[in-house]
Design a protein around this motif. Sequence first.
Motif, mmCIF file in Angstrom:
data_model
loop_
_atom_site.group_PDB
_atom_site.id
_atom_site.type_symbol
_atom_site.label_atom_id
_atom_site.label_comp_id
_atom_site.label_asym_id
_atom_site.label_seq_id
_atom_site.Cartn_x
_atom_site.Cartn_y
_atom_site.Cartn_z
ATOM 1 N N ASP A 572 0.838 -1.193 0.000
ATOM 2 C CA ASP A 572 0.000 0.000 0.000
ATOM 3 C C ASP A 572 0.877 1.250 0.000
ATOM 4 N N GLY A 573 0.260 2.404 0.154
ATOM 5 C CA GLY A 573 1.002 3.655 0.105
ATOM 6 C C GLY A 573 1.941 3.865 1.263
ATOM 7 N N PHE A 574 1.840 3.026 2.284
ATOM 8 C CA PHE A 574 2.747 3.072 3.437
ATOM 9 C C PHE A 574 3.783 1.956 3.385
ATOM 10 N N ARG A 575 3.742 1.164 2.287
ATOM 11 C CA ARG A 575 4.633 0.031 2.044
ATOM 12 C C ARG A 575 4.334 -1.155 2.951
ATOM 13 N N GLU A 577 2.878 -4.703 3.425
ATOM 14 C CA GLU A 577 2.728 -5.811 2.485
ATOM 15 C C GLU A 577 1.288 -6.307 2.504
ATOM 16 N N LYS A 578 0.660 -6.277 1.341
ATOM 17 C CA LYS A 578 -0.688 -6.803 1.202
ATOM 18 C C LYS A 578 -0.622 -8.302 0.924
ATOM 19 N N PRO A 579 -1.749 -8.998 0.931
ATOM 20 C CA PRO A 579 -1.690 -10.462 0.740
ATOM 21 C C PRO A 579 -0.975 -10.872 -0.537
ATOM 22 N N GLU A 580 -1.104 -10.072 -1.596
ATOM 23 C CA GLU A 580 -0.475 -10.423 -2.875
ATOM 24 C C GLU A 580 1.043 -10.400 -2.796
ATOM 25 N N PHE A 884 -2.075 -5.528 7.106
ATOM 26 C CA PHE A 884 -3.307 -5.469 6.315
ATOM 27 C C PHE A 884 -4.408 -6.289 6.962
ATOM 28 N N ASN A 885 -4.056 -7.375 7.627
ATOM 29 C CA ASN A 885 -5.065 -8.267 8.198
ATOM 30 C C ASN A 885 -5.923 -7.581 9.259
ATOM 31 N N GLU A 890 -16.962 -2.119 8.764
ATOM 32 C CA GLU A 890 -18.010 -2.455 9.728
ATOM 33 C C GLU A 890 -18.394 -3.929 9.692
ATOM 34 N N TYR A 891 -17.983 -4.645 8.645
ATOM 35 C CA TYR A 891 -18.330 -6.060 8.511
ATOM 36 C C TYR A 891 -17.249 -6.975 9.096
ATOM 37 N N GLY A 892 -16.230 -6.365 9.674
ATOM 38 C CA GLY A 892 -15.205 -7.161 10.332
ATOM 39 C C GLY A 892 -13.813 -6.837 9.824
ATOM 40 N N SER A 893 -12.827 -7.374 10.510
ATOM 41 C CA SER A 893 -11.444 -7.193 10.092
ATOM 42 C C SER A 893 -11.195 -7.968 8.799
#
Length: 979
Positions: A572-575, A577-580, A884-885, A890-893
């Motif tokens: 993301d913009g903060f570096r 690590e996303k799941p990918e 990221f996790n 509102e539907y959860g983490s």
Amino acid sequence: MMRYVSILLFLVVSVCANAYHKDSLFTSEQAKDVYVDLKRDISVRHTPVPVWVKDVKQPVVSLCGEWLFASLGKEQRDGIQHPGKEWSPTSVPSEWYMESFKVEPGGWAGYYKEFELPSDWSTQEVLIRFGAVESECELYLNGRLVGTHQGSMTQFEMNLTSFLVPGVNKLMLYVRSESLASDISKISHYAKHQVGGILRNVELIALPQKHINNLYCRASLSENLDEGYVNIQTSLSKSMKNTRIQVTIKERGIEGLSLSSKEVFNQVFPIKDMDTILIKNPVLWHAETPFLYTVEVSLLDKGVKTEVLKKNIGFRKIEKRGNVLYVNNAPVKLRGVARHDIRAYDGRALKDTALLHDDIKQLRDANCNFIRTSHYTPDSYMLDLCDRYGIFVEDEAPVCWESAPDTYDRMRQIFYSFTSMLLRDREHPCILIWSLGNESVWSPKFYPCLLFAKEETPQIPVKFSHSETHGIIKATDIGTKHYPGWKGLMAFENYFRPITFGEALHLNCYNTSENITDPGLRDMWGDYLKYFVDFMQESPSIAGLGIWGCNDEMFYPEGNQPCGYGPWGVVDGFRREKPEFWHMKMGYAPLVVLSKNFSISGGNTFVALENRYNIQNANQVDIVWKDGNQEGIVSADIAPGDQGTLCIPHIMRGDTLELIMKDRRGFEISRWNVPRYYRAYYLMPELRKGNVKVMSTDSTYVICSKDIQYVFNRNSGVLSSIRKRGEEIISGGLNMYAIPHLKENEVIDYIPQESTGEAHFASAPLSDWTFLSETLQDKEDGIVIIVRGKYGDNPVELEYHFDGMNRMRVNYVLNLAKLGNKIRQIGVGFTLPKSYNTLWWKRKGLWSVYPENHIGRTEGTAKTFYPETQSNYLLDRTIPKHGFNKDGNEYGSNDFRSTKQHLIKGRFISEAGDTLTIESNGKQHLRAWVLPEGITFLVANYSDSGNEFYLNYDANRTKYLDAYLAEDGDFAGWLQIKF
């Protein structure tokens, strides 16, 4: 006198040429003729920066930091800071939009800075260098015009010497919002806001009066790579009389290993008579072994050293042989990303080069060996880092979506930007490919750039993105296609020339509602990447791919509207690590475990490996093995591109062999857990009748099993209640889901100005239930209630099985003939009380090992919400430290509500410690989310990757719902629960 006549004649010819060309359209042959005019008309200078200057303590001074800023509109510019204007402090580098300022289109902004020269600079030439100003500017010093420049994300310099005064100097830079250069680069268009300002470093440079104003150290190799040649081209700012050049070449080595300073060459040359330097048996540069040499060039004026320059070079050889791209006589496979300059709060501005260092190191550590600099020239420091860390670079000119008529002005601007990039970057060993621009329509205006590249750097291939879409452009060396899809892979598997997929495997981005609903889409993406990389590895002509994209394209400015193209990055913009990111790291791993399980023979343990390095033997990787408390380090002798066997001199005692692959430069390549036994699927616990009882009335069935009570409503055909030890844990009946694909190119909820509607959570169960019949049966494995009905026009049959061991199984057959096949997930589930706020799971993963905070980890525990899930870091403008996790809505983490593919077992745990366990076999998929009425879950027998517009081209290989359906449209599935 003749000299002045010649100059006058040249100026007249140039003016006439410009007047003739200004609004002309060109053919290819005319463009080739114009090339001569352009070379004469355009002057590009990138003066080499000295590391030492005689009698100067510090030859480079940064002007980054606080400046004054004002939005000036279209008023006259005279280089004076008029007190009537409102001037505000701002940081440089920065984007004015990101700093809360606005400039009207076509208007000007002013940047003002005062400085004093160091006392030992008084007799020196002084340059000012801007890393990038977007994109048209005028520079004044002490009220006098120094010069003008126009170029998108393009480095330039000006000489300040004759404009300087003793004491305080007053620097004024005017920057125009939007220009021809920015129109050609489209930099504001795809940033979804007006990009403008001083975007990269500003430096003052001290030079001797007589200095080296051009230095090109070209490194090349012999055919068999056993001789390296260094050809040094140089020029001086003044007469060469009484000057000589001393050249010293030293080994620098590989970053992360022991660096060397061994001298391999040292000689003094007359500046006009420099021989090609021969280096016998040079150590070669490659992304896998980025060995550098340092060339030190000293200027000797009348025998006195006056300045010293240093440049890193690398010996590497690039060739196109038939349809294969070679580096150092070996086929190359590029595994990388398409990268933008962006940070969430800074936008395109490069405020801190230390962060750029971290970016490149992060990519290297993720096994990326390739960066495409989409869609503009990078900061030169990035190329220094790629040289050091070993990443090939496709250097792209600042041209995007260019389809305007071929006027001379546009041709000139494109040519200037390309030549500036090429002349600045050509000696970097990391440069593998020149790109003339992004996704533009090929026309004669690009020919001069192509001719210049072939003339100046014939050893570096040229491409035009994406030439295989707008007709095959055979004038370029390498083909390119964006988003080829799995069918495109087959089409280009044995193409007539090397081809790269400069943009591929677009991350989930535009299907906003699906991303709001299920962040697990990001985990499912890994399957497509693995398929692409595996296919590419076995295809001669496919030279590589760049994932789109590297970073999220999301801008969060101070005081202005958030904007951008979407969350399409592996970070993301903060570096963060996303799941990918993990899928990229493992998918790009150069040493791959092939074995589904280890084997033991003769006192040794064996595992099959594949070496996907381009040039490096697998024995250069340290492989750490672990068996419980025992461990060791081994290696495997496997040639590049081959498969072989890892032999561990140890008999495994445990059931899981841990392998950690380590690059000797100090980073971890990959991790693998190899089991003793491989299971394609898991056997389900069987239902046992035990002591299960049923009580029947005209309106209900009540089934009792140990401490579970089920209540079935015979009038509605609904399992209306499930109680455990008297406490209701499920109410409202079974939910059946056939969740449709949502819009593929939908509202981007992060970008208010692009809104085309309202993105929304979308997981409603089927409705309009019509009950037709029910039948109760007493069978060997328990009580069975068979229900027939329909949801709308969609018939369904349900079989509820209740055993005496607190187990319930629901089998179903749903007819989808009226719903069609545009469905993302099909399954059934229930709603639990909100107290069941913890989910544990175990599943089969694409990889055997995941990071502890990855939403796709094979075993883990997630909370509905974490404290971080509801944090307002964007509003507070703080840098999030959590993964990221723990983000969510509102539907959860993200951790809790992401689909867990290939479920083996899932368990909901209440605050009181009660549990509900989903039993599966590795072939089903579990998703849960939070609603006002409780915790809802779905167990799907079918789940696909979603409906992202660009990803569909690549992901459609696994959209195969039709294969799950019977000829009449029936879909069968089941759910098994242990209470």
